[in-house]
Each structure stands twice: as C-alpha cells, then as structure tokens.
Design a protein around this motif. Sequence first.
Motif, PDB file in Angstrom:
ATOM      1  N   ASN A 182      36.579  39.766  30.361  1.00 53.81           N
ATOM      2  CA  ASN A 182      35.498  40.644  30.803  1.00 53.81           C
ATOM      3  C   ASN A 182      35.983  41.690  31.803  1.00 53.81           C
ATOM      4  O   ASN A 182      35.429  42.786  31.875  1.00 53.81           O
ATOM      5  N   VAL A 183      37.005  41.332  32.575  1.00 51.79           N
ATOM      6  CA  VAL A 183      37.448  42.202  33.659  1.00 51.79           C
ATOM      7  C   VAL A 183      38.950  42.057  33.841  1.00 51.79           C
ATOM      8  O   VAL A 183      39.509  40.973  33.653  1.00 51.79           O
ATOM      9  N   VAL A 184      39.591  43.163  34.204  1.00 51.30           N
ATOM     10  CA  VAL A 184      40.957  43.094  34.694  1.00 51.30           C
ATOM     11  C   VAL A 184      40.868  43.241  36.203  1.00 51.30           C
ATOM     12  O   VAL A 184      40.348  44.228  36.726  1.00 51.30           O
ATOM     13  N   SER A 185      41.327  42.215  36.904  1.00 53.55           N
ATOM     14  CA  SER A 185      41.204  42.162  38.357  1.00 53.55           C
ATOM     15  C   SER A 185      42.598  42.277  38.954  1.00 53.55           C
ATOM     16  O   SER A 185      43.393  41.339  38.897  1.00 53.55           O
ATOM     17  N   ILE A 186      42.900  43.462  39.516  1.00 56.06           N
ATOM     18  CA  ILE A 186      44.221  43.713  40.077  1.00 56.06           C
ATOM     19  C   ILE A 186      44.197  43.346  41.558  1.00 56.06           C
ATOM     20  O   ILE A 186      43.526  43.996  42.364  1.00 56.06           O
ATOM     21  N   CYS A 187      44.875  42.258  41.875  1.00 54.65           N
ATOM     22  CA  CYS A 187      44.838  41.704  43.222  1.00 54.65           C
ATOM     23  C   CYS A 187      46.177  41.842  43.924  1.00 54.65           C
ATOM     24  O   CYS A 187      47.207  42.050  43.282  1.00 54.65           O
ATOM     25  N   CYS A 188      46.146  41.674  45.220  1.00 56.64           N
ATOM     26  CA  CYS A 188      47.385  41.496  45.951  1.00 56.64           C
ATOM     27  C   CYS A 188      47.923  40.115  45.592  1.00 56.64           C
ATOM     28  O   CYS A 188      47.164  39.170  45.391  1.00 56.64           O
ATOM     29  N   SER A 189      49.237  39.997  45.516  1.00 57.23           N
ATOM     30  CA  SER A 189      49.835  38.731  45.117  1.00 57.23           C
ATOM     31  C   SER A 189      49.913  37.724  46.257  1.00 57.23           C
ATOM     32  O   SER A 189      50.588  36.706  46.136  1.00 57.23           O
ATOM     33  N   ASP A 190      49.229  37.976  47.341  1.00 58.17           N
ATOM     34  CA  ASP A 190      49.166  37.062  48.478  1.00 58.17           C
ATOM     35  C   ASP A 190      48.655  35.688  48.030  1.00 58.17           C
ATOM     36  O   ASP A 190      47.667  35.591  47.306  1.00 58.17           O
ATOM     37  N   SER A 191      49.320  34.640  48.487  1.00 60.36           N
ATOM     38  CA  SER A 191      48.968  33.285  48.053  1.00 60.36           C
ATOM     39  C   SER A 191      47.613  32.823  48.560  1.00 60.36           C
ATOM     40  O   SER A 191      47.078  31.818  48.096  1.00 60.36           O
ATOM     41  N   ARG A 192      47.038  33.560  49.502  1.00 62.04           N
ATOM     42  CA  ARG A 192      45.735  33.178  50.049  1.00 62.04           C
ATOM     43  C   ARG A 192      44.563  33.762  49.265  1.00 62.04           C
ATOM     44  O   ARG A 192      43.401  33.534  49.613  1.00 62.04           O
ATOM     45  N   VAL A 193      44.875  34.518  48.222  1.00 68.94           N
ATOM     46  CA  VAL A 193      43.831  35.165  47.416  1.00 68.94           C
ATOM     47  C   VAL A 193      43.743  34.465  46.058  1.00 68.94           C
ATOM     48  O   VAL A 193      44.570  34.701  45.181  1.00 68.94           O
ATOM     49  N   PRO A 194      42.758  33.590  45.864  1.00 69.29           N
ATOM     50  CA  PRO A 194      42.627  32.844  44.603  1.00 69.29           C
ATOM     51  C   PRO A 194      41.996  33.716  43.520  1.00 69.29           C
ATOM     52  O   PRO A 194      40.784  33.900  43.466  1.00 69.29           O
ATOM     53  N   GLN A 195      42.803  34.228  42.633  1.00 65.43           N
ATOM     54  CA  GLN A 195      42.368  35.311  41.764  1.00 65.43           C
ATOM     55  C   GLN A 195      41.208  34.959  40.836  1.00 65.43           C
ATOM     56  O   GLN A 195      40.361  35.803  40.562  1.00 65.43           O
ATOM     57  N   GLU A 196      41.175  33.776  40.289  1.00 61.58           N
ATOM     58  CA  GLU A 196      40.069  33.408  39.410  1.00 61.58           C
ATOM     59  C   GLU A 196      38.989  32.649  40.174  1.00 61.58           C
ATOM     60  O   GLU A 196      37.799  32.848  39.943  1.00 61.58           O
ATOM     61  N   ARG A 197      39.408  31.796  41.064  1.00 57.89           N
ATOM     62  CA  ARG A 197      38.442  30.973  41.785  1.00 57.89           C
ATOM     63  C   ARG A 197      37.473  31.814  42.611  1.00 57.89           C
ATOM     64  O   ARG A 197      36.318  31.441  42.813  1.00 57.89           O
TER      65      ARG A 197
END
Length: 233
Positions: free
Chosen positions: A37-52
């Motif tokens: 549904n979405v492409v979510s471009i995040c920072c690769s920081d380990s504190r950012v849970p991309q799907e959760r």
Amino acid sequence: MSGTGDVLLELLEGNHSHVEELPDDYFADVQTGQQPNVVSICCSDSRVPQERMWGVDHPGAVFTPSNIGNQVWDEDEGEQIVDGGVLYPIHHAGTDVAAVVGHTGCGAVTAAYQVATGGENPGPQGVDKWVEMLVPVVEEALESDLVDTEADEETVINQLVEYNVDHQAAFLRESEDVPDDVDVYGFVYDFQGVYGNEHGRAYLVNHNGETKPEEIADRIPDEYETATQSLLY
C-alpha cells in the motif's frame, strides 16, 4: 551479549520463534507477488521500527527502503536521482503512496549539521557519502527563517530533521519519475517526547506539500488532529 557468537545465537533463536509463531497461511496472499500500500522511506536507525510503527503485522503491506537520514535520492554519474528502493514499488508493484519518515534526534542530520558548521565528516567514506548529500539541505535550512539557529543544539537538530523530511518529500513530488497521482506524506517519528508526550507517535508534518499543522488537520479525521504538529510552523 559477550561476542558475535552470542548475537548469531540470538538471531537463530529469534527466527525460530518467528517461524513457530506464524500462522500456516501467513504468506498465502503474497506467494506470487506483492502490492504494498505504501513505500515508507525511513532512516535506518535501529530505534525506528519500520512496520511496527504502522501497526502492520502481515507481509506485503509496506515496502521499506531505508538509509542514513531517510533520503529519497541517490547520485548517478553526478546526477541526483530518486532512489530505486523508492521507485521500484511505485513503478512495478502498484504502490501509489510514499511516506518519508524522519525521527527525532537523528544522527545523520546531526552529522550533516556539524559538517555544515565547520566540523569534519564522521567517516568512513560509505557514511560520508550520505552525510554529504544532507549537508546542502542543512545549509539551506540554516539560511531560512524556519530554523531557530539561536536555540540549543537539540532543538536545532530536531527542526532540521523536520526540514529534511519536507525537503525529501518535495523532491519526490517534483521528480518526473514519480507520477502525479502518487500521494507523498512526511512524518517525524518521535520516541523522545519532542512533539508531544506520546512516545512512538509518527507526527504528520507534510501532506502532499502542505506543512502547516492547522491545514493538515483539516485533511484528516478529527480523532487524529493531535497527530499533526510542527517545530517549524
């Protein structure tokens, strides 16, 4: 953890638990392809849970490219282009929503700020490349009237984080490689209580180019009005 062997064991044990917990039909709908549904471009920081962070617990819903500083671009023979990780789902998997997700206290933005104000690159070269691509964004932000350069460094960094999200979102919206009917949203994931007291809230700071919170609030359901804040406007 005392060594790499312990980390490997944790990975193996964690994946074993993952397999044991999955329903038998968990991958049934995505066996032959994906339509996120979405492409979510995040920072690769380990504190950012991309799907959760989106409450997603099933495969195939979110395409999740990430890099240092949630940058939507890359460089090819001196030309700045939209990163293939963002373009692939849009062009080949039917995705028509892109989300740029920065986060409070971003180390990449901090590094770019330090370089922009006379410091040195953090190294090594593979890191420096991405920091250097952020430096012009930071310099532009510092010259604007949106960032309070007289504030403490933590405040300045978090304002720069939001500015970068807006800048990355604008780059997507202006690119000829991104169709006009693709919605582009910008978020700042706050796990430090910078925008409010709800740690883990992804604050909507950009809605298809609109950045003023009161205007964004008019575009979303009333129950999510507090999910749009800004450190810049």
